[in-house]
Design a protein around this motif. Sequence first.
Motif, PDB file in Angstrom:
ATOM      1  N   LEU A  91       0.818  -1.215   0.000  1.00 13.61           N
ATOM      2  CA  LEU A  91       0.000   0.000   0.000  1.00 13.61           C
ATOM      3  C   LEU A  91       0.852   1.267   0.000  1.00 13.61           C
ATOM      4  O   LEU A  91       0.424   2.308  -0.501  1.00 13.61           O
ATOM      5  N   GLU A  92       2.053   1.169   0.565  1.00 15.14           N
ATOM      6  CA  GLU A  92       2.923   2.344   0.662  1.00 15.14           C
ATOM      7  C   GLU A  92       3.702   2.632  -0.617  1.00 15.14           C
ATOM      8  O   GLU A  92       4.361   3.668  -0.711  1.00 15.14           O
ATOM      9  N   VAL A  93       3.619   1.740  -1.609  1.00 16.43           N
ATOM     10  CA  VAL A  93       4.291   1.994  -2.888  1.00 16.43           C
ATOM     11  C   VAL A  93       3.438   2.976  -3.687  1.00 16.43           C
ATOM     12  O   VAL A  93       2.234   2.788  -3.841  1.00 16.43           O
ATOM     13  N   GLU A  94       4.066   4.035  -4.184  1.00 13.94           N
ATOM     14  CA  GLU A  94       3.318   5.101  -4.859  1.00 13.94           C
ATOM     15  C   GLU A  94       2.801   4.700  -6.236  1.00 13.94           C
ATOM     16  O   GLU A  94       1.685   5.043  -6.593  1.00 13.94           O
ATOM     17  N   GLU A  95       3.606   3.986  -7.015  1.00 18.66           N
ATOM     18  CA  GLU A  95       3.233   3.733  -8.406  1.00 18.66           C
ATOM     19  C   GLU A  95       2.796   2.283  -8.624  1.00 18.66           C
ATOM     20  O   GLU A  95       3.600   1.356  -8.567  1.00 18.66           O
ATOM     21  N   VAL A  96       1.498   2.124  -8.869  1.00 15.90           N
ATOM     22  CA  VAL A  96       0.942   0.801  -9.145  1.00 15.90           C
ATOM     23  C   VAL A  96       1.593   0.251 -10.416  1.00 15.90           C
ATOM     24  O   VAL A  96       1.700   0.955 -11.425  1.00 15.90           O
ATOM     25  N   GLY A  97       2.056  -0.979 -10.357  1.00 12.22           N
ATOM     26  CA  GLY A  97       2.652  -1.608 -11.522  1.00 12.22           C
ATOM     27  C   GLY A  97       4.144  -1.368 -11.682  1.00 12.22           C
ATOM     28  O   GLY A  97       4.766  -1.916 -12.589  1.00 12.22           O
ATOM     29  N   SER A  98       4.720  -0.562 -10.791  1.00 14.01           N
ATOM     30  CA  SER A  98       6.171  -0.360 -10.839  1.00 14.01           C
ATOM     31  C   SER A  98       6.868  -1.647 -10.423  1.00 14.01           C
ATOM     32  O   SER A  98       6.235  -2.567  -9.893  1.00 14.01           O
ATOM     33  N   ASP A  99       8.185  -1.729 -10.653  1.00  9.07           N
ATOM     34  CA  ASP A  99       8.942  -2.917 -10.246  1.00  9.07           C
ATOM     35  C   ASP A  99       8.806  -3.149  -8.744  1.00  9.07           C
ATOM     36  O   ASP A  99       8.642  -4.295  -8.290  1.00  9.07           O
ATOM     37  N   GLU A 100       8.882  -2.072  -7.966  1.00  7.91           N
ATOM     38  CA  GLU A 100       8.763  -2.187  -6.509  1.00  7.91           C
ATOM     39  C   GLU A 100       7.369  -2.708  -6.143  1.00  7.91           C
ATOM     40  O   GLU A 100       7.222  -3.575  -5.285  1.00  7.91           O
ATOM     41  N   TRP A 101       6.338  -2.197  -6.813  1.00  2.68           N
ATOM     42  CA  TRP A 101       4.955  -2.624  -6.547  1.00  2.68           C
ATOM     43  C   TRP A 101       4.814  -4.114  -6.857  1.00  2.68           C
ATOM     44  O   TRP A 101       4.284  -4.868  -6.053  1.00  2.68           O
ATOM     45  N   ASP A 102       5.314  -4.533  -8.017  1.00  2.19           N
ATOM     46  CA  ASP A 102       5.226  -5.948  -8.399  1.00  2.19           C
ATOM     47  C   ASP A 102       5.961  -6.844  -7.401  1.00  2.19           C
ATOM     48  O   ASP A 102       5.470  -7.915  -7.042  1.00  2.19           O
ATOM     49  N   SER A 103       7.120  -6.396  -6.948  1.00  5.17           N
ATOM     50  CA  SER A 103       7.907  -7.171  -5.992  1.00  5.17           C
ATOM     51  C   SER A 103       7.160  -7.306  -4.662  1.00  5.17           C
ATOM     52  O   SER A 103       7.079  -8.396  -4.081  1.00  5.17           O
ATOM     53  N   ARG A 104       6.607  -6.202  -4.185  1.00  6.90           N
ATOM     54  CA  ARG A 104       5.886  -6.254  -2.912  1.00  6.90           C
ATOM     55  C   ARG A 104       4.573  -7.023  -3.046  1.00  6.90           C
ATOM     56  O   ARG A 104       4.129  -7.652  -2.089  1.00  6.90           O
ATOM     57  N   LEU A 105       3.965  -6.973  -4.238  1.00  4.90           N
ATOM     58  CA  LEU A 105       2.765  -7.779  -4.477  1.00  4.90           C
ATOM     59  C   LEU A 105       3.102  -9.254  -4.332  1.00  4.90           C
ATOM     60  O   LEU A 105       2.363 -10.013  -3.696  1.00  4.90           O
ATOM     61  N   GLU A 106       4.222  -9.682  -4.896  1.00  6.95           N
ATOM     62  CA  GLU A 106       4.608 -11.093  -4.786  1.00  6.95           C
ATOM     63  C   GLU A 106       4.894 -11.474  -3.343  1.00  6.95           C
ATOM     64  O   GLU A 106       4.571 -12.588  -2.921  1.00  6.95           O
ATOM     65  N   ASP A 107       5.472 -10.565  -2.557  1.00  2.00           N
ATOM     66  CA  ASP A 107       5.684 -10.829  -1.127  1.00  2.00           C
ATOM     67  C   ASP A 107       4.337 -11.037  -0.419  1.00  2.00           C
ATOM     68  O   ASP A 107       4.188 -11.937   0.413  1.00  2.00           O
ATOM     69  N   LEU A 108       3.360 -10.196  -0.782  1.00  2.00           N
ATOM     70  CA  LEU A 108       2.024 -10.304  -0.198  1.00  2.00           C
ATOM     71  C   LEU A 108       1.357 -11.612  -0.603  1.00  2.00           C
ATOM     72  O   LEU A 108       0.800 -12.322   0.248  1.00  2.00           O
ATOM     73  N   VAL A 109       1.418 -11.933  -1.886  1.00  2.00           N
ATOM     74  CA  VAL A 109       0.814 -13.178  -2.377  1.00  2.00           C
ATOM     75  C   VAL A 109       1.423 -14.374  -1.644  1.00  2.00           C
ATOM     76  O   VAL A 109       0.703 -15.275  -1.196  1.00  2.00           O
ATOM     77  N   GLU A 110       2.739 -14.368  -1.497  1.00  2.00           N
ATOM     78  CA  GLU A 110       3.415 -15.477  -0.825  1.00  2.00           C
ATOM     79  C   GLU A 110       2.978 -15.606   0.629  1.00  2.00           C
ATOM     80  O   GLU A 110       2.624 -16.701   1.088  1.00  2.00           O
ATOM     81  N   ALA A 111       2.947 -14.495   1.356  1.00  2.00           N
ATOM     82  CA  ALA A 111       2.579 -14.534   2.776  1.00  2.00           C
ATOM     83  C   ALA A 111       1.135 -14.981   2.957  1.00  2.00           C
ATOM     84  O   ALA A 111       0.839 -15.853   3.787  1.00  2.00           O
ATOM     85  N   VAL A 112       0.227 -14.409   2.183  1.00  2.00           N
ATOM     86  CA  VAL A 112      -1.188 -14.719   2.364  1.00  2.00           C
ATOM     87  C   VAL A 112      -1.516 -16.118   1.838  1.00  2.00           C
ATOM     88  O   VAL A 112      -2.247 -16.869   2.490  1.00  2.00           O
ATOM     89  N   SER A 113      -0.962 -16.491   0.697  1.00  5.41           N
ATOM     90  CA  SER A 113      -1.239 -17.827   0.147  1.00  5.41           C
ATOM     91  C   SER A 113      -0.765 -18.915   1.099  1.00  5.41           C
ATOM     92  O   SER A 113      -1.459 -19.926   1.297  1.00  5.41           O
ATOM     93  N   HIS A 114       0.396 -18.712   1.699  1.00  8.09           N
ATOM     94  CA  HIS A 114       0.911 -19.665   2.689  1.00  8.09           C
ATOM     95  C   HIS A 114      -0.081 -19.801   3.844  1.00  8.09           C
ATOM     96  O   HIS A 114      -0.409 -20.914   4.276  1.00  8.09           O
ATOM     97  N   HIS A 115      -0.571 -18.665   4.329  1.00 11.03           N
ATOM     98  CA  HIS A 115      -1.518 -18.693   5.446  1.00 11.03           C
ATOM     99  C   HIS A 115      -2.824 -19.386   5.055  1.00 11.03           C
ATOM    100  O   HIS A 115      -3.337 -20.223   5.804  1.00 11.03           O
ATOM    101  N   LEU A 116      -3.357 -19.053   3.881  1.00 12.44           N
ATOM    102  CA  LEU A 116      -4.621 -19.661   3.456  1.00 12.44           C
ATOM    103  C   LEU A 116      -4.481 -21.176   3.395  1.00 12.44           C
ATOM    104  O   LEU A 116      -5.335 -21.912   3.894  1.00 12.44           O
TER     105      LEU A 116
END
Length: 167
Positions: A91-116
């Motif tokens: 949420l703190e990444v300013e530009e949606v779709g930037s490299d940083e956004w994509d990287s943090r999205l994958e971190d989120l997907v990994e954390a939440v998918s593991h939990h689910l």
Amino acid sequence: MSTVGKEDQDVVAAILEDHRTMEDLFRRMRSVEADRAAALKEFSALLIAHGEAEEAEVYGALKRFRDIDNEEVEHGSEEHAEGNEALLALLEVEEVGSDEWDSRLEDLVEAVSHHLDEEERTILNGARENVPAERRAELAAAFREERANQLASDCGTVENVRKIVNR
């Protein structure tokens, strides 16, 4: 609120329904054709409302049942915190779709998918097998009410996620 169907009467079904919605939102957040910012906003509200409702209404109740592993329930709460931290970072990444956004999205997907995955295999299977249907229905009603209250409070804002992560 909602029409009462069979799935509304089982907390396991209610939680699984949210899990499938989260996975769909992951696909939308990854898709360059989708409104990724809108998908993130929807995901953020759902993740927070879902996790807060589980912790307020479901996890404590499940710990009282024999054959539900209390350590798994505690671990579920820890994983909520990890998912919330990963969400805040995205949420703190300013530009949606930037490299940083994509990287943090994958971190989120990994954390939440593991939990689910873990929650479904341990806590929810235990609840399905050991908690009477009547009690699962009561928990479903409490879960849905708390989840609705969270969503009504605009729980997915970056400010609120920051508060939850820092408590």
